[in-house]
Design a protein around this motif. Structure first.
Motif, PDB file in Angstrom:
ATOM      1  N   LEU A 384       0.814  -1.216   0.000  1.00 12.57           N
ATOM      2  CA  LEU A 384       0.000   0.000   0.000  1.00 12.57           C
ATOM      3  C   LEU A 384       0.846   1.265   0.000  1.00 12.57           C
ATOM      4  CD1 LEU A 384      -2.832  -1.053   2.489  1.00 12.57           C
ATOM      5  CD2 LEU A 384      -2.783  -1.232  -0.016  1.00 12.57           C
ATOM      6  N   ASP A 385       2.089   1.150   0.473  1.00 15.46           N
ATOM      7  CA  ASP A 385       2.975   2.311   0.469  1.00 15.46           C
ATOM      8  C   ASP A 385       3.926   2.302  -0.727  1.00 15.46           C
ATOM      9  OD1 ASP A 385       4.472   0.133   1.219  1.00 15.46           O
ATOM     10  OD2 ASP A 385       5.405   1.070   2.967  1.00 15.46           O
ATOM     11  N   GLY A 386       3.645   1.426  -1.712  1.00 15.92           N
ATOM     12  CA  GLY A 386       4.501   1.325  -2.884  1.00 15.92           C
ATOM     13  C   GLY A 386       3.901   1.988  -4.101  1.00 15.92           C
ATOM     14  N   PRO A 387       4.522   1.794  -5.272  1.00 18.63           N
ATOM     15  CA  PRO A 387       4.034   2.412  -6.512  1.00 18.63           C
ATOM     16  C   PRO A 387       2.656   1.891  -6.903  1.00 18.63           C
ATOM     17  CG  PRO A 387       6.290   1.595  -6.752  1.00 18.63           C
ATOM     18  CD  PRO A 387       5.762   1.034  -5.479  1.00 18.63           C
ATOM     19  N   ASP A 388       1.928   2.706  -7.632  1.00 18.96           N
ATOM     20  CA  ASP A 388       0.607   2.322  -8.144  1.00 18.96           C
ATOM     21  C   ASP A 388       0.799   1.627  -9.491  1.00 18.96           C
ATOM     22  OD1 ASP A 388      -2.069   2.012  -8.455  1.00 18.96           O
ATOM     23  OD2 ASP A 388      -2.547   4.133  -8.709  1.00 18.96           O
ATOM     24  N   TRP A 389       1.280   0.370  -9.426  1.00 19.54           N
ATOM     25  CA  TRP A 389       1.620  -0.365 -10.640  1.00 19.54           C
ATOM     26  C   TRP A 389       0.401  -0.676 -11.494  1.00 19.54           C
ATOM     27  CZ3 TRP A 389       6.544  -0.128 -11.306  1.00 19.54           C
ATOM     28  CH2 TRP A 389       7.466  -0.344 -10.283  1.00 19.54           C
ATOM     29  N   PRO A 390       0.577  -0.792 -12.812  1.00 14.62           N
ATOM     30  CA  PRO A 390      -0.473  -1.423 -13.616  1.00 14.62           C
ATOM     31  C   PRO A 390      -0.571  -2.887 -13.204  1.00 14.62           C
ATOM     32  CG  PRO A 390       1.497  -1.078 -14.942  1.00 14.62           C
ATOM     33  CD  PRO A 390       1.725  -0.373 -13.638  1.00 14.62           C
ATOM     34  N   TRP A 391      -1.696  -3.505 -13.534  1.00 12.71           N
ATOM     35  CA  TRP A 391      -1.991  -4.843 -13.037  1.00 12.71           C
ATOM     36  C   TRP A 391      -0.883  -5.849 -13.352  1.00 12.71           C
ATOM     37  CZ3 TRP A 391      -5.942  -8.817 -15.208  1.00 12.71           C
ATOM     38  CH2 TRP A 391      -6.212  -9.796 -14.236  1.00 12.71           C
ATOM     39  N   ILE A 392      -0.398  -5.877 -14.593  1.00 12.05           N
ATOM     40  CA  ILE A 392       0.568  -6.878 -15.007  1.00 12.05           C
ATOM     41  C   ILE A 392       1.868  -6.761 -14.223  1.00 12.05           C
ATOM     42  CG2 ILE A 392       1.414  -5.453 -16.918  1.00 12.05           C
ATOM     43  CD1 ILE A 392       1.195  -9.308 -16.828  1.00 12.05           C
ATOM     44  N   ILE A 393       2.304  -5.547 -13.931  1.00  7.50           N
ATOM     45  CA  ILE A 393       3.531  -5.372 -13.147  1.00  7.50           C
ATOM     46  C   ILE A 393       3.289  -5.839 -11.717  1.00  7.50           C
ATOM     47  CG2 ILE A 393       5.241  -3.732 -12.308  1.00  7.50           C
ATOM     48  CD1 ILE A 393       5.353  -4.254 -15.312  1.00  7.50           C
ATOM     49  N   GLY A 394       2.124  -5.519 -11.180  1.00  5.22           N
ATOM     50  CA  GLY A 394       1.792  -5.964  -9.831  1.00  5.22           C
ATOM     51  C   GLY A 394       1.761  -7.474  -9.699  1.00  5.22           C
ATOM     52  N   GLN A 395       1.347  -8.163 -10.761  1.00  2.82           N
ATOM     53  CA  GLN A 395       1.291  -9.623 -10.722  1.00  2.82           C
ATOM     54  C   GLN A 395       2.674 -10.246 -10.622  1.00  2.82           C
ATOM     55  OE1 GLN A 395      -1.185  -9.828 -14.372  1.00  2.82           O
ATOM     56  NE2 GLN A 395      -2.593 -11.084 -13.189  1.00  2.82           N
ATOM     57  N   ILE A 396       3.680  -9.502 -11.053  1.00  3.23           N
ATOM     58  CA  ILE A 396       5.057  -9.992 -11.008  1.00  3.23           C
ATOM     59  C   ILE A 396       5.791  -9.461  -9.780  1.00  3.23           C
ATOM     60  CG2 ILE A 396       7.268 -10.001 -12.241  1.00  3.23           C
ATOM     61  CD1 ILE A 396       5.630  -9.597 -14.833  1.00  3.23           C
ATOM     62  N   ALA A 397       5.474  -8.240  -9.369  1.00  2.00           N
ATOM     63  CA  ALA A 397       6.237  -7.555  -8.327  1.00  2.00           C
ATOM     64  C   ALA A 397       6.035  -8.141  -6.936  1.00  2.00           C
ATOM     65  CB  ALA A 397       5.874  -6.070  -8.319  1.00  2.00           C
ATOM     66  N   GLY A 398       4.886  -8.792  -6.684  1.00  2.00           N
ATOM     67  CA  GLY A 398       4.639  -9.368  -5.367  1.00  2.00           C
ATOM     68  C   GLY A 398       3.491  -8.687  -4.640  1.00  2.00           C
ATOM     69  N   THR A 399       2.846  -9.438  -3.744  1.00  2.00           N
ATOM     70  CA  THR A 399       1.654  -8.951  -3.052  1.00  2.00           C
ATOM     71  C   THR A 399       1.665  -9.354  -1.583  1.00  2.00           C
ATOM     72  OG1 THR A 399       0.508 -10.903  -3.935  1.00  2.00           O
ATOM     73  CG2 THR A 399       0.118  -8.798  -5.040  1.00  2.00           C
ATOM     74  N   ILE A 400       0.922  -8.589  -0.801  1.00  2.00           N
ATOM     75  CA  ILE A 400       0.833  -8.747   0.652  1.00  2.00           C
ATOM     76  C   ILE A 400      -0.627  -8.939   1.028  1.00  2.00           C
ATOM     77  CG2 ILE A 400       1.140  -7.530   2.862  1.00  2.00           C
ATOM     78  CD1 ILE A 400       3.512  -6.072   1.552  1.00  2.00           C
ATOM     79  N   ILE A 401      -0.886  -9.733   2.067  1.00  2.00           N
ATOM     80  CA  ILE A 401      -2.244  -9.885   2.590  1.00  2.00           C
ATOM     81  C   ILE A 401      -2.411  -8.945   3.777  1.00  2.00           C
ATOM     82  CG2 ILE A 401      -3.887 -11.455   3.689  1.00  2.00           C
ATOM     83  CD1 ILE A 401      -2.595 -13.722   2.087  1.00  2.00           C
ATOM     84  N   TYR A 402      -3.469  -8.153   3.720  1.00  2.03           N
ATOM     85  CA  TYR A 402      -3.812  -7.202   4.771  1.00  2.03           C
ATOM     86  C   TYR A 402      -5.146  -7.596   5.384  1.00  2.03           C
ATOM     87  CZ  TYR A 402      -0.321  -4.152   2.497  1.00  2.03           C
ATOM     88  OH  TYR A 402       0.827  -3.632   1.949  1.00  2.03           O
ATOM     89  N   ASP A 403      -5.411  -7.079   6.596  1.00  3.41           N
ATOM     90  CA  ASP A 403      -6.733  -7.287   7.181  1.00  3.41           C
ATOM     91  C   ASP A 403      -7.188  -6.052   7.932  1.00  3.41           C
ATOM     92  OD1 ASP A 403      -5.136  -7.508   9.486  1.00  3.41           O
ATOM     93  OD2 ASP A 403      -6.401  -9.060  10.361  1.00  3.41           O
ATOM     94  N   THR A 404      -8.484  -5.967   8.175  1.00  4.42           N
ATOM     95  CA  THR A 404      -9.097  -4.831   8.854  1.00  4.42           C
ATOM     96  C   THR A 404     -10.406  -5.282   9.469  1.00  4.42           C
ATOM     97  OG1 THR A 404      -9.821  -2.530   8.577  1.00  4.42           O
ATOM     98  CG2 THR A 404     -10.401  -4.042   6.831  1.00  4.42           C
ATOM     99  N   GLN A 405     -11.071  -4.368  10.183  1.00  6.68           N
ATOM    100  CA  GLN A 405     -12.452  -4.582  10.618  1.00  6.68           C
ATOM    101  C   GLN A 405     -13.342  -3.599   9.875  1.00  6.68           C
ATOM    102  OE1 GLN A 405     -13.701  -5.121  14.670  1.00  6.68           O
ATOM    103  NE2 GLN A 405     -11.724  -5.999  15.294  1.00  6.68           N
ATOM    104  N   LEU A 406     -14.387  -4.128   9.273  1.00 10.57           N
ATOM    105  CA  LEU A 406     -15.351  -3.346   8.511  1.00 10.57           C
ATOM    106  C   LEU A 406     -16.577  -3.133   9.380  1.00 10.57           C
ATOM    107  CD1 LEU A 406     -16.108  -2.162   5.656  1.00 10.57           C
ATOM    108  CD2 LEU A 406     -17.084  -4.422   5.159  1.00 10.57           C
TER     109      LEU A 406
END
Length: 415
Positions: A384-406
């Motif tokens: 969330l504190d990184g670049p606003d990648w296009p989808w394809i770059i994000g699919q390669i760059a890596g992802t994190i799981i976050y959680d919250t209370q709604l």
């Protein structure tokens, strides 16, 4: 002879210069196109009235995060998750792999926690191929986990088989057993009364067989192990139909969304008197990886939103196959958000309410009711504190799981 040689060299220089200029024009053109696509943003009319009664806590980093056990080693891409509450524990199952794409290194990891702060390992599966779409089901006092086995080629979608396993406190997870027919993908499981329901779609060849009719089905079970289609014909046979997300109202009527990989989405309903017959409305918007939940009498959907607008946009002059290719390219090179929608059951339309913090490769949420007005919500995104990648770059760059209370204000939920 020397004059002829000088003439040849002069011609070669002019050809080289021309090729260089063409290369520069091509590179500049492609760069300009990419920059244009990445920066595209289509106007969105959010349902601000609905948003006034909804808020969420700051998002926390869950995977990888400080509450994980030391023996959990995750890779760069952490995505495709589900959550559930069973007995005294909250469970999360997720996919971890080098990238978003298929890999023989993929693992499905299951964690559990009593407080959603400190987690312990509750299981793991690795079959030497891609594993996706983990789906929990609590049915007949048993915790089920379903997932599908894919291939290993990073550029192919190769669903092989759906599997089911169950959890026993002293023994752990049972050996995964095959469910239904090869080639199908599990999407969502729900219960109503004494019956379990599973939506599946035939995914083999989904991206390579052109205008092949879709095969999206609702399966039923009385025990969670043996599943049968609710009818002989599929519930949706539109081309490229997949990800049949659904939920029941208090009376047992069904509401659903369907992702159309090459043409937007469907919003559907079925009467409790005939759940096999879905009546659907088409929309140009595309709701990827949808999660539907009911809060009181209202339905909400959390799904991926394309910041650049509808999937099928532009290039009307191209042949059909090339046009779809352009749409796929455009979709991959534009930005994405995880968005909360409200389902208008009268107009059979999804109304965007708000964007959750998200960017890059994002949207595959899980949700658990905590009380009448609060939910535990988990989702994945590029940092969330990184670049606003296009989808394809994000699919390669890596992802994190976050959680919250709604949180919903002054609302009641009945399931």
């Amino acid at each position: 002879m020397q004059q002829k040689r000088r003439h040849v060299l002069s011609c070669l220089k002019r050809i080289g210069l021309a090729l260089f200029i063409l290369l520069v024009i091509l590179v500049c053109g492609i760069s300009g196109l990419v920059i244009t696509l990445v920066s595209m943003a289509s106007p969105v009319s959010f349902d601000n009235k609905a948003a006034q009664n909804i808020h969420y806590d700051p998002w926390r980093t869950l995977v990888p995060g400080p509450g994980l056990p030391e023996d959990i080693a995750v890779m760069a891409a952490n995505n495709n998750l589900d959550v559930v509450h069973y007995q005294e524990y909250f469970y999360i199952a997720f996919r971890t792999a080098p990238t978003h794409f298929a890999s023989e290194k993929t693992r499905l990891v299951i964690l559990r926690s009593a407080d959603r702060l400190s987690w312990e390992k509750a299981g793991e599966f690795q079959l030497g191929c891609d594993l996706r779409e983990p789906r929990f089901l609590v049915f007949q006092d048993t915790l089920f986990l379903y997932f599908f086995q894919g291939g290993t080629h990073p550029l192919k979608f190769e669903p092989r088989q759906i599997y089911v396993t169950t959890f026993k406190e002293e023994e752990g997870w049972t050996e995964p057993a095959p469910v239904y027919k090869p080639g199908y993908v599990v999407w969502r499981l729900r219960t109503f009364g004494d019956t379990a329901y599973m939506s599946v779609y035939y995914g083999a060849g989904l991206y390579t067989t052109g205008d092949r009719p879709g095969d999206l089905r609702l399966l039923v079970s009385r025990d969670g192990y043996e599943w049968q289609p609710i009818s002989e014909n599929p519930q949706v046979d539109r081309v490229s139909a997949e990800e049949g997300e659904f939920c029941f109202d208090a009376e047992g009527n069904l509401y659903a969304t369907v992702r159309l990989e090459t043409g937007g989405a469907l919003v559907c309903r079925a009467s409790r008197y005939d759940l096999s017959r879905w009546t659907c409305t088409h929309t140009d918007e595309k709701y990827d990886s949808a999660l539907m939940f009911r809060h009181g009498a209202e339905f909400y959907v959390i799904a991926r939103r394309n910041v650049a607008g509808p999937f099928a946009s532009g290039a009307d002059w191209l042949p059909k196959a090339w046009q779809r290719g352009w749409w796929m390219l455009r979709y991959s090179l534009t930005r994405k958000r995880t968005t909360l929608y409200r389902l208008d059951t009268t107009k059979m339309a999804l109304l965007p309410v708000l964007d959750f913090p998200s960017k890059g490769d994002t949207a595959f949420a899980g949700i658990v009711a905590l009380d009448e007005n609060s939910y535990w919500l988990a989702n994945y995104s590029c940092p969330l504190d990184g670049p606003d990648w296009p989808w394809i770059i994000g699919q390669i760059a890596g992802t994190i799981i976050y959680d919250t209370q709604l949180h919903f204000e002054d609302k009641e939920t009945d399931g």
